[in-house]
Design a protein around this motif. Structure first.
Motif, PDB file in Angstrom:
ATOM      1  N   HIS A  26      33.686  52.765  37.447  1.00 10.76           N
ATOM      2  CA  HIS A  26      32.338  52.299  37.771  1.00 10.76           C
ATOM      3  C   HIS A  26      32.061  50.875  37.284  1.00 10.76           C
ATOM      4  N   CYS A  27      32.750  50.449  36.235  1.00  8.26           N
ATOM      5  CA  CYS A  27      32.476  49.134  35.654  1.00  8.26           C
ATOM      6  C   CYS A  27      33.419  48.056  36.166  1.00  8.26           C
ATOM      7  N   LYS A  28      34.310  48.399  37.093  1.00 13.46           N
ATOM      8  CA  LYS A  28      35.326  47.439  37.546  1.00 13.46           C
ATOM      9  C   LYS A  28      34.699  46.364  38.428  1.00 13.46           C
ATOM     10  N   ILE A  29      34.919  45.105  38.045  1.00 11.16           N
ATOM     11  CA  ILE A  29      34.498  43.964  38.855  1.00 11.16           C
ATOM     12  C   ILE A  29      35.737  43.102  39.059  1.00 11.16           C
ATOM     13  N   GLY A  30      36.198  43.000  40.294  1.00 10.79           N
ATOM     14  CA  GLY A  30      37.443  42.281  40.536  1.00 10.79           C
ATOM     15  C   GLY A  30      38.582  43.009  39.842  1.00 10.79           C
ATOM     16  N   ASN A  31      39.296  42.290  38.966  1.00  7.11           N
ATOM     17  CA  ASN A  31      40.387  42.933  38.224  1.00  7.11           C
ATOM     18  C   ASN A  31      40.018  43.194  36.767  1.00  7.11           C
ATOM     19  N   GLN A  32      38.707  43.102  36.454  1.00  4.53           N
ATOM     20  CA  GLN A  32      38.245  43.311  35.084  1.00  4.53           C
ATOM     21  C   GLN A  32      37.515  44.649  34.955  1.00  4.53           C
ATOM     22  N   TYR A  33      37.819  45.364  33.871  1.00  8.33           N
ATOM     23  CA  TYR A  33      37.057  46.564  33.520  1.00  8.33           C
ATOM     24  C   TYR A  33      36.108  46.177  32.385  1.00  8.33           C
TER      25      TYR A  33
END
Length: 264
Positions: free
Chosen positions: A239-246
């Motif tokens: 749910h918190c993934k933005i692009g390749n970042q958690y």
């Protein structure tokens, strides 16, 4: 045998501090390393769990400032000193105090955004010899929404504090207007080496960072927190993934050079 990271532990409530009608700080028994900006998962059996940022750190305890906004937090607010809560964590990447030592520091926080950065403010309020000039700009909707009132009295004695409200009338204790209104007037010795932390609602962070960049702050000298995106804490639910970042693993604290790319 390794510990199952999904299994919470019981923690005693050492104290309950009321700030507003819907925001209390629960001082939880905790022995272990924890950084400002990290978070715990707070759970109540049968009701679920919620990620809560660490708002204070001390000998044998961690403070969790909680807003009553849903079924989990409603149940938490039924508990008192001496009761217990299930916790797991701490999770995430917090604010590294070492990054700010020996430098001019500006902290800009809006509303509940004061909570995750309170540990940094407290640290340098008590150790002014470890930093240069420090300015705190904190904004709340109204006088009834102010958090950590006693802390603000102490902070004013140890740094420059601008406490501002979205509406009302100006008094000796607070100004009126958004936090961004006061960025152009920040008194800085050397903007090239000054560092800043910005935490709050997304729009407030976006325009605050814009104001700092316009003042001449370097992108690499600004840190933000995406605490509102936290979810499971383990990078499993996605749910918190933005692009390749958690956000729960790589954040919630990011240097702006990375944070500016987190558009979802």
């Amino acid at each position: 045998m390794s510990r199952n990271e999904y299994v919470p532990f019981l923690s005693e409530i050492l104290d309950v501090i009321k700030h507003t009608e819907i925001e209390y700080t629960f001082r939880m028994a905790y022995d272990g390393e924890v950084k400002p900006g990290q978070f715990f998962e707070v759970s109540v059996p049968k009701y679920g769990e919620a990620p809560i940022s660490v708002s204070g750190i001390g000998e044998g305890f961690a403070d969790l400032t909680i807003r009553r906004v849903g079924k989990v937090t409603n149940e938490v607010f039924e508990l008192y000193k001496g009761d217990k809560l299930f916790l797991r964590g701490p999770y995430g990447n917090g604010f590294d105090i070492e990054e700010y030592k020996g430098k001019e520091l500006v902290v800009i926080a809006g509303g509940t955004g004061v909570s995750p950065v309170r540990g940094v403010i407290e640290y340098f309020a008590k150790r002014s010899d470890e930093r240069k000039n420090m300015t705190l700009v904190a904004g709340f909707k109204s006088e009834d929404d102010i958090l950590f009132r006693d802390d603000f009295q102490f902070w004013r004695q140890n740094m420059d504090v601008i406490l501002t409200l979205d509406n009302g009338e100006e008094t000796k204790d607070h100004k009126i207007g958004l936090v961004t209104k006061y960025i152009p007037d920040l008194i800085l010795e050397d903007v090239n080496t000054a560092v800043a932390i910005v935490v709050g609602p997304p729009a407030m962070m976006r325009f605050s960072v814009k104001g700092l960049l316009e003042r001449g702050f370097k992108e690499e000298n600004i840190w933000i927190s995406q605490e509102r995106k936290m979810c499971c804490g383990l990078g499993k639910c996605g749910h918190c993934k933005i692009g390749n970042q958690y956000v729960c693993l790589d954040g919630p604290v990011f240097n702006y050079t990375v944070g500016k790319t987190l558009i979802d």
